[in-house]
Write a protein that holds these residues in place. Structure first.
Motif, short mmCIF file in Angstrom:
data_model
loop_
_atom_site.label_atom_id
_atom_site.label_comp_id
_atom_site.label_asym_id
_atom_site.label_seq_id
_atom_site.Cartn_x
_atom_site.Cartn_y
_atom_site.Cartn_z
N VAL A 139 39.89 41.22 41.48
CA VAL A 139 40.87 40.14 41.69
C VAL A 139 41.07 39.38 40.38
O VAL A 139 42.20 39.13 39.96
CB VAL A 139 40.42 39.18 42.83
N VAL A 140 39.96 39.03 39.72
CA VAL A 140 40.03 38.31 38.44
C VAL A 140 40.83 39.13 37.43
O VAL A 140 41.74 38.61 36.78
CB VAL A 140 38.61 38.01 37.90
N GLN A 141 40.49 40.41 37.32
CA GLN A 141 41.14 41.28 36.32
C GLN A 141 42.62 41.49 36.60
O GLN A 141 43.44 41.39 35.71
CB GLN A 141 40.43 42.64 36.30
N LYS A 142 42.95 41.80 37.84
CA LYS A 142 44.33 42.14 38.17
C LYS A 142 45.26 40.94 38.08
O LYS A 142 46.41 41.07 37.69
CB LYS A 142 44.41 42.78 39.55
N LEU A 143 44.76 39.77 38.46
CA LEU A 143 45.62 38.58 38.43
C LEU A 143 45.51 37.81 37.11
O LEU A 143 46.31 36.91 36.86
CB LEU A 143 45.27 37.65 39.60
N GLN A 144 44.50 38.16 36.31
CA GLN A 144 44.28 37.45 35.05
C GLN A 144 44.12 35.95 35.28
O GLN A 144 44.73 35.12 34.59
CB GLN A 144 45.43 37.74 34.07
N ILE A 145 43.32 35.59 36.30
CA ILE A 145 43.01 34.19 36.57
C ILE A 145 41.52 33.99 36.36
O ILE A 145 40.75 34.95 36.33
CB ILE A 145 43.46 33.74 37.98
N SER A 146 41.12 32.76 36.23
CA SER A 146 39.72 32.47 35.92
C SER A 146 38.81 32.80 37.10
O SER A 146 39.24 32.86 38.25
CB SER A 146 39.56 30.99 35.55
N VAL A 147 37.54 32.95 36.78
CA VAL A 147 36.52 33.19 37.80
C VAL A 147 36.47 32.00 38.76
O VAL A 147 36.36 32.17 39.97
CB VAL A 147 35.14 33.44 37.13
N GLY A 148 36.60 30.79 38.21
CA GLY A 148 36.57 29.58 39.05
C GLY A 148 37.73 29.53 40.03
O GLY A 148 37.55 29.21 41.21
N SER A 149 38.94 29.84 39.54
CA SER A 149 40.11 29.85 40.42
C SER A 149 39.98 30.93 41.49
O SER A 149 40.36 30.73 42.64
CB SER A 149 41.39 30.09 39.62
N THR A 150 39.45 32.07 41.09
CA THR A 150 39.27 33.16 42.04
C THR A 150 38.25 32.76 43.11
O THR A 150 38.49 32.95 44.31
CB THR A 150 38.81 34.44 41.32
N SER A 151 37.16 32.19 42.67
CA SER A 151 36.11 31.77 43.61
C SER A 151 36.64 30.72 44.59
O SER A 151 36.46 30.83 45.80
CB SER A 151 34.91 31.22 42.83
N GLN A 152 37.32 29.71 44.05
CA GLN A 152 37.88 28.65 44.90
C GLN A 152 38.94 29.22 45.85
O GLN A 152 38.96 28.90 47.03
CB GLN A 152 38.49 27.55 44.05
N GLY A 153 39.81 30.07 45.33
CA GLY A 153 40.87 30.65 46.15
C GLY A 153 40.31 31.49 47.29
O GLY A 153 40.76 31.37 48.44
#
Length: 183
Positions: A73-87
């Motif tokens: 998810v982090v890699q494909k969306l290029q979003i931070s680990v924190g945003s991914t975790s929160q999302g």
């Protein structure tokens, strides 16, 4: 490395900037259709006052043919680990994603809930129900504050508070009914 600007990111010998070494997971380019679907869910998330990452993650998982792990998810969306975790935490709390087991892999993999009933029920329970609970308390505070205003204002605001109480009572009666219908 989080504090590095793009020009300061270390480059491995014999590799070009912004390329991924063969031992790393390659970022998969999304199709225009996938980007459009994700964009749609971003708009839905923003309409519901949810973080953008919630819409991006849900959209990505919605498009996926198979479960996706956190790192992907982090890699494909290029979003931070924190945003991914929160999302993902928000989506799990809403019942919009589920963790699924993948044999011989210890990582958590995620799939979306696509049932509109489940999604609407989760949103209502998590976003509306708490506001109804606090709304009753706020109405009591408003009524107590009526004592501090003049008689003309008190009459006007008492009428407005009565309207708010009526709305609150109707919403409190309707929400459990709607939640039962969605199950």
């Amino acid at each position: 490395m989080a504090d590095c600007s793009p020009s300061e990111i270390p480059v491995k010998p014999d590799s070009q900037p912004n390329t991924i070494a063969s031992s790393e997971v390659a970022v998969v380019e999304m199709t225009p259709l996938e980007r459009e679907i994700i964009s749609t869910f971003v708009q839905v998330a923003e309409t519901l006052s949810l973080p953008r990452s919630v819409g991006e993650i849900y959209g990505l998982l919605f498009c996926a043919r198979q479960p996706i792990c956190f790192d992907d998810v982090v890699q494909k969306l290029q979003i931070s680990v924190g945003s991914t975790s929160q999302g993902l935490k928000i989506l799990r709390h809403l019942g919009a994603v589920q963790v699924v087991y993948q044999p011989r892999d210890r990582r958590d993999f995620f799939v979306v809930e696509t049932g509109l009933r489940s999604l609407a029920g989760g949103l209502l329970q998590q976003k509306v129900e708490p506001h109804l609970t606090s709304g009753g308390q706020r109405l009591k505070v408003m009524e107590s504050l009526l004592e501090g205003v003049g008689p003309i204002e008190a009459s006007h605001f008492a009428g407005r508070i009565a309207i708010l109480r009526k709305w609150h009572n109707k919403a409190s009666m309707v929400l459990p009914f709607i939640l039962r219908l969605l199950k």
